[in-house]
Design a protein around this motif. Structure first.
Motif, PDB file in Angstrom:
ATOM      1  N   GLY A 285     -23.473  36.100 -56.158  1.00  0.00           N
ATOM      2  CA  GLY A 285     -22.638  34.948 -55.846  1.00  0.00           C
ATOM      3  C   GLY A 285     -21.398  34.869 -56.712  1.00  0.00           C
ATOM      4  O   GLY A 285     -20.740  33.825 -56.775  1.00  0.00           O
ATOM      5  N   CYS A 286     -21.052  35.976 -57.385  1.00  0.00           N
ATOM      6  CA  CYS A 286     -19.896  35.987 -58.294  1.00  0.00           C
ATOM      7  C   CYS A 286     -18.666  36.634 -57.674  1.00  0.00           C
ATOM      8  O   CYS A 286     -17.687  36.901 -58.377  1.00  0.00           O
ATOM      9  N   GLY A 287     -18.732  36.921 -56.404  1.00  0.00           N
ATOM     10  CA  GLY A 287     -17.587  37.509 -55.733  1.00  0.00           C
ATOM     11  C   GLY A 287     -17.740  37.381 -54.233  1.00  0.00           C
ATOM     12  O   GLY A 287     -18.798  37.000 -53.724  1.00  0.00           O
ATOM     13  N   VAL A 288     -16.660  37.706 -53.540  1.00  0.00           N
ATOM     14  CA  VAL A 288     -16.659  37.695 -52.080  1.00  0.00           C
ATOM     15  C   VAL A 288     -16.257  39.084 -51.613  1.00  0.00           C
ATOM     16  O   VAL A 288     -15.181  39.584 -51.963  1.00  0.00           O
ATOM     17  N   LEU A 289     -17.126  39.728 -50.849  1.00  0.00           N
ATOM     18  CA  LEU A 289     -16.854  41.051 -50.306  1.00  0.00           C
ATOM     19  C   LEU A 289     -16.633  40.911 -48.805  1.00  0.00           C
ATOM     20  O   LEU A 289     -17.504  40.426 -48.086  1.00  0.00           O
ATOM     21  N   ASP A 290     -15.463  41.325 -48.352  1.00  0.00           N
ATOM     22  CA  ASP A 290     -15.103  41.099 -46.957  1.00  0.00           C
ATOM     23  C   ASP A 290     -14.124  42.186 -46.536  1.00  0.00           C
ATOM     24  O   ASP A 290     -13.269  42.605 -47.319  1.00  0.00           O
ATOM     25  N   ALA A 291     -14.238  42.638 -45.288  1.00  0.00           N
ATOM     26  CA  ALA A 291     -13.283  43.607 -44.755  1.00  0.00           C
ATOM     27  C   ALA A 291     -11.882  43.006 -44.674  1.00  0.00           C
ATOM     28  O   ALA A 291     -10.891  43.739 -44.632  1.00  0.00           O
TER      29      ALA A 291
END
Length: 335
Positions: A285-291
């Motif tokens: 929950g410490c980052g956002v991974l998204d295309a």
């Protein structure tokens, strides 16, 4: 254990390979290990085409054999697949010495980004290089799985750490810039996919820390971005703590120590869902991974900084060193 580490990557380069090896040497006394390095400082060298900041050594096998005879290591680790690594590998095979290797860099992707070389051919050469040893260390489970599909054998896990005393949240702001501040730290080179970050339509300010062959062109193409050059130590730590989101656009990194430095500084991460960020961030929950990197960068603004700091503190160089030295002893046995 008297360990010789052979590496083509060394000071004054600033990268994850050099920092990892320096930390292993600093931790070695706590594990009863004596470390010696075989680096480009021992040889004449020339600048690498397309990347002059990196120098390639003229490492002759006779000179390498003489160095090994003088050092008399009980164990040998080859950290890189460059001229020094190739020469040490050849001498070890000729002398019947067991050795381990590590896979730090996605050379197939880096080479193909610069030259019209079939990726399969580069993987075949790397597979031959690493399979000649007793074990190849990789930083993440997904990279281990990927290399296994390419035929690499005896894969060992070696995670990384971070200096949580240096990289920490701070009250003072080193960057007096319009907010939010979106930060990138690392080499400024084609394989880092930096243009994907700099071309994003984001509020506030984009900041780049680092140097490399693509810097001049990117500065011309993106005049609104603040390029601070290469930083280290306290100046770098203050910049991390002054930013709002760390943006990691690379599609080819095997890990990304800068991710740990950002997290330890209380900085949430925005990245693509690929090897490296996927393994480091995971379900923390410490980052956002998204295309969609823009969507990830904006969403990361809502992540609490104290959560990032707490997660960053779980990565230590002491544990990284324990894995490293244990892997070598387990793979190569006693002296």
């Amino acid at each position: 254990m008297r360990l010789l580490i052979a590496t083509d990557a060394w000071r004054p380069q600033i990268n994850g390979v050099v920092r990892s090896l320096e930390h292993m040497a600093a931790e070695a006394p706590f594990h009863g290990v004596e470390v010696a390095f075989l680096t480009p400082e021992r040889f004449r060298s020339f600048p690498m085409p397309t990347y002059p900041e990196i120098r390639l050594s003229l490492a002759r096998t006779a000179a390498v054999a003489a160095i090994l005879d003088a050092v008399r290591p009980t164990h040998v680790h080859i950290a890189t697949e460059g001229p020094i690594g190739l020469a040490v590998r050849q001498v070890c095979l000729r002398q019947g010495r067991a050795f381990t290797t590590s896979y730090h860099t996605r050379f197939p992707e880096y080479v193909c980004a610069r030259l019209p070389v079939p990726r399969a051919a580069v993987y075949a050469a790397l597979r031959r290089f690493h399979n000649g040893g007793r074990g190849v260390m990789v930083s993440t489970p997904s990279l281990a799985e990927e290399l296994g599909r390419h035929g690499f054998r005896n894969i060992l896990r070696w995670t990384r750490g971070v200096d949580t005393d240096l990289f920490r949240p701070r009250r003072e702001r080193a960057l007096d810039l319009p907010r939010p501040v979106f930060l990138y730290v690392g080499r400024v080179a084609v394989e880092k996919n930096l243009g994907a970050f700099l071309s994003l339509d984001l509020p506030g300010t984009k900041v780049v820390v680092g140097d490399g062959p693509s810097r001049a062109a990117l500065e011309r193409a993106h005049p609104g971005v603040r390029f601070l050059g290469a930083l280290a130590g306290e100046p770098l730590a203050r910049v991390y703590a002054s930013a709002d989101v760390f943006v990691f656009p690379s599609l080819t990194d095997t890990f990304g120590i800068v991710l740990l430095e950002a997290l330890a500084s209380g900085l949430p991460v925005a990245a693509y869902p690929v090897t490296g960020p996927r393994d480091v961030i995971g379900t923390s929950g410490c980052g956002v991974l998204d295309a969609d990197l823009r969507r990830a960068a904006l969403a990361a603004l809502g992540i609490p900084r104290d959560r990032c700091r707490a997660y960053g503190e779980t990565f230590t160089w002491r544990e990284s060193a324990r894995q490293f030295f244990s892997n070598i002893e387990a793979a190569c046995g006693a002296a």
